[in-house]
Design a protein around this motif. Structure first.
Motif, PDB file in Angstrom:
ATOM      1  N   LEU A  75       0.844  -1.198   0.000  1.00 30.57           N
ATOM      2  CA  LEU A  75       0.000   0.000   0.000  1.00 30.57           C
ATOM      3  C   LEU A  75       0.878   1.246   0.000  1.00 30.57           C
ATOM      4  CD1 LEU A  75      -1.459   2.377   1.853  1.00 30.57           C
ATOM      5  CD2 LEU A  75      -2.846   1.172   0.174  1.00 30.57           C
ATOM      6  N   GLU A  76       0.630   2.131  -0.960  1.00 35.12           N
ATOM      7  CA  GLU A  76       1.364   3.387  -1.043  1.00 35.12           C
ATOM      8  C   GLU A  76       0.411   4.530  -1.347  1.00 35.12           C
ATOM      9  OE1 GLU A  76       5.589   1.583  -2.806  1.00 35.12           O
ATOM     10  OE2 GLU A  76       4.515   3.165  -3.895  1.00 35.12           O
ATOM     11  N   CYS A  77       0.712   5.702  -0.786  1.00 32.92           N
ATOM     12  CA  CYS A  77      -0.089   6.907  -1.030  1.00 32.92           C
ATOM     13  C   CYS A  77       0.869   8.088  -1.091  1.00 32.92           C
ATOM     14  CB  CYS A  77      -1.124   7.073   0.086  1.00 32.92           C
ATOM     15  SG  CYS A  77      -2.376   8.318  -0.241  1.00 32.92           S
ATOM     16  N   ARG A  78       1.609   8.199  -2.214  1.00 31.59           N
ATOM     17  CA  ARG A  78       2.778   9.079  -2.250  1.00 31.59           C
ATOM     18  C   ARG A  78       2.734  10.101  -3.382  1.00 31.59           C
ATOM     19  NH1 ARG A  78       7.381   4.438  -0.762  1.00 31.59           N
ATOM     20  NH2 ARG A  78       6.281   3.736   1.121  1.00 31.59           N
ATOM     21  N   TRP A  79       1.583  10.246  -4.030  1.00 29.02           N
ATOM     22  CA  TRP A  79       1.482  11.163  -5.151  1.00 29.02           C
ATOM     23  C   TRP A  79       0.550  12.323  -4.823  1.00 29.02           C
ATOM     24  CZ3 TRP A  79       4.551  10.250  -9.401  1.00 29.02           C
ATOM     25  CH2 TRP A  79       5.151   8.988  -9.461  1.00 29.02           C
ATOM     26  N   GLN A  80       0.826  13.453  -5.429  1.00 28.98           N
ATOM     27  CA  GLN A  80      -0.078  14.587  -5.289  1.00 28.98           C
ATOM     28  C   GLN A  80      -1.419  14.265  -5.948  1.00 28.98           C
ATOM     29  OE1 GLN A  80       1.535  18.320  -6.713  1.00 28.98           O
ATOM     30  NE2 GLN A  80       3.621  17.779  -6.090  1.00 28.98           N
TER      31      GLN A  80
ATOM     32  N   GLU B 207      -0.510   7.587   4.545  1.00 31.18           N
ATOM     33  CA  GLU B 207       0.072   6.244   4.483  1.00 31.18           C
ATOM     34  C   GLU B 207       0.691   5.868   5.818  1.00 31.18           C
ATOM     35  OE1 GLU B 207       3.773   3.875   2.384  1.00 31.18           O
ATOM     36  OE2 GLU B 207       2.876   5.555   1.291  1.00 31.18           O
ATOM     37  N   ALA B 208       1.348   6.828   6.474  1.00 36.62           N
ATOM     38  CA  ALA B 208       2.001   6.557   7.755  1.00 36.62           C
ATOM     39  C   ALA B 208       0.997   6.137   8.822  1.00 36.62           C
ATOM     40  CB  ALA B 208       2.780   7.792   8.210  1.00 36.62           C
TER      41      ALA B 208
ATOM     42  N   VAL C   5      12.231   8.921   0.795  1.00 33.81           N
ATOM     43  CA  VAL C   5      12.066   7.951  -0.298  1.00 33.81           C
ATOM     44  C   VAL C   5      11.547   8.652  -1.553  1.00 33.81           C
ATOM     45  CG1 VAL C   5      10.711   5.958  -1.078  1.00 33.81           C
ATOM     46  CG2 VAL C   5      11.773   5.943   1.196  1.00 33.81           C
ATOM     47  N   ASN C   6      10.596   9.572  -1.381  1.00 33.50           N
ATOM     48  CA  ASN C   6      10.077  10.316  -2.527  1.00 33.50           C
ATOM     49  C   ASN C   6      11.145  11.195  -3.159  1.00 33.50           C
ATOM     50  OD1 ASN C   6       7.552   9.219  -2.540  1.00 33.50           O
ATOM     51  ND2 ASN C   6       6.453  11.135  -2.201  1.00 33.50           N
TER      52      ASN C   6
ATOM     53  N   MET D 167      -5.164   9.207  -6.272  1.00 33.56           N
ATOM     54  CA  MET D 167      -4.622   7.895  -6.642  1.00 33.56           C
ATOM     55  C   MET D 167      -4.090   7.181  -5.406  1.00 33.56           C
ATOM     56  SD  MET D 167      -1.947   6.911  -9.693  1.00 33.56           S
ATOM     57  CE  MET D 167      -0.470   7.646  -8.969  1.00 33.56           C
ATOM     58  N   THR D 168      -4.586   5.972  -5.180  1.00 36.85           N
ATOM     59  CA  THR D 168      -4.138   5.124  -4.085  1.00 36.85           C
ATOM     60  C   THR D 168      -3.560   3.862  -4.695  1.00 36.85           C
ATOM     61  OG1 THR D 168      -5.960   5.996  -2.733  1.00 36.85           O
ATOM     62  CG2 THR D 168      -4.795   4.049  -1.906  1.00 36.85           C
ATOM     63  N   CYS D 169      -2.348   3.492  -4.297  1.00 36.44           N
ATOM     64  CA  CYS D 169      -1.574   2.496  -5.045  1.00 36.44           C
ATOM     65  C   CYS D 169      -1.317   1.215  -4.248  1.00 36.44           C
ATOM     66  CB  CYS D 169      -0.225   3.084  -5.448  1.00 36.44           C
ATOM     67  SG  CYS D 169      -0.344   4.729  -6.207  1.00 36.44           S
TER      68      CYS D 169
END
Length: 380
Positions: free
Chosen positions: A180-185, A244-245, A264-265, A342-344
């Motif tokens: 699970l990642e949530c790292r985009w604008q 995400e955290a 990381v980003n 976007m949720t990845c």
């Protein structure tokens, strides 16, 4: 074997073929339908928690996928929840994973996640069917499409009858949310607006006609998909990265993990900007990989689409849908904003992954409010 039913299903490659009945077959009746949805999601969205709502919906899916790794599992992301199908051999693991997600949702997000299940053979005994088709979005993502009424009936039964729902056990539970990642604008529309659209009808031909109209007036899939390489920008906002955290951390630990994601980003931006290759990952191609594995259009008794549109395109679409509604051929709901969320789920950086797309500020959950109003009093 029952476990291999979804894996072995033949597939088609164009979403335009989604309403061809020849692509559908009856789902194995021994499998179980899990429904997970956030109670009070509309109120949470109004309070500005739409990113957390989407995140929890994706958590349900990744928790089950990680606990049933040996079996390919079909699912549908619904914005404020998910529908997931598992064979009997995976039932108990999936149930525990979803209850752990329910527990995490309450403790870390203060949201109540309803979790329930029903076996398909029981839904079939009530006069419905669940027919499934397999859409190959790309070599790294195969999407499940459903029709026949069983999905809608199962959702209704689980929401209305407590016997199909699960309460939290007294002991703490653990689930694996890896991937699970949530790292985009938020992805700003490259047209005027971003919409989430829901359409419900009884007849596949009505869906097919509606999709034909959409293709003509909003453009083909690539022309309306909110995700393009040029619109993808990594986030460096601590507030955005903290969503995400929240999944695995509290307090000071959450702040430290948010800082870790920020770093990381920063590294990711550098690798993509200068097209550096690490192992099998060519980072200059990663945004292209994302565009090939987006989940922005789907079908599970309801056609769900998140699209970029111009004002006049959306007005033409609403005029068409309103006429079809007045003729009692369909019901619809629409949510309008200027960007997508976007949720990845990323299992392999240049391989298996899916990126769930929803309109910002509520998306599918808010569109469902309008759909439900139209459904009241109609015999569709």
């Amino acid at each position: 074997m029952s476990e291999d039913f979804w894996r072995d299903l033949s597939h088609f490659e164009s979403f335009d073929e989604s309403f061809n009945p020849d692509h559908y077959c009856e789902f194995n009746p021994d499998w179980h339908l899990f429904i997970a949805d956030i109670q009070g999601s509309t109120a949470a969205i109004i309070e500005g928690k739409y990113k957390d709502v989407n995140l929890i919906g994706a958590l349900c899916i990744v928790a089950v996928l990680n606990t049933c790794k040996a079996i390919e599992i079909p699912y549908v992301f619904g914005g404020d929840g998910a529908s997931i199908l598992v064979p009997s051999s995976c039932f108990q693991q999936a149930k525990k994973a979803l209850l752990a997600t329910k527990q995490r949702s309450l403790e870390h997000f203060n949201m109540h996640l309803r979790v329930g299940s029903i076996q398909l053979k029981e839904l079939y005994s009530r006069g419905t069917s669940l027919k499934v088709a397999k859409h190959k979005v790309s070599k790294d993502y195969f999407q499940a499409l459903f029709q026949g009424g069983a999905m809608s009936l199962g959702d209704k039964m689980i929401k209305e009858d407590p016997q199909y729902c699960y309460e939290l056990p007294a002991e703490p539970l653990e689930a694996d949310f890896t991937g699970l990642e949530c790292r985009w604008q938020d992805i700003h529309s490259y047209k005027d607006e971003t919409i989430s659209l829901l359409i419900y009808a009884k007849d596949l031909a009505v869906y097919k006609q509606s999709l034909h109209f959409i293709n003509q007036h909003l453009g083909e899939y690539k022309q309306r998909n909110p995700v393009r390489e040029s619109t993808l920008k990594l986030s460096f906002s601590p507030e955005t990265l903290s969503h995400e955290a929240k999944v695995n951390h509290k307090g000071l630990s959450r702040m430290k993990f948010t800082t870790h994601i920020w770093l990381v980003n920063l590294l990711g931006w550098f690798l993509m900007r200068f097209n550096i290759q690490t192992g099998e990952t060519r980072w200059g191609k990663y945004k292209q990989q994302i565009t090939l594995t987006t989940d922005s259009e789907k079908f599970d008794d309801i056609l769900r689409m998140t699209c970029c549109v111009h004002h006049h395109e959306r007005e033409a679409l609403v005029n068409y849908l309103q006429k079809e509604f007045e003729a009692q051929r369909l019901c619809y709901g629409i949510h309008i904003t200027d960007r997508a969320l976007m949720t990845c789920l990323v299992f392999e950086r240049m391989g298996s992954q899916v990126h769930f797309i929803d309109a910002a500020d509520g998306g599918y959950a808010m569109a469902a409010v309008g759909l439900k109003k139209q459904l009241q009093g109609l015999s569709l």
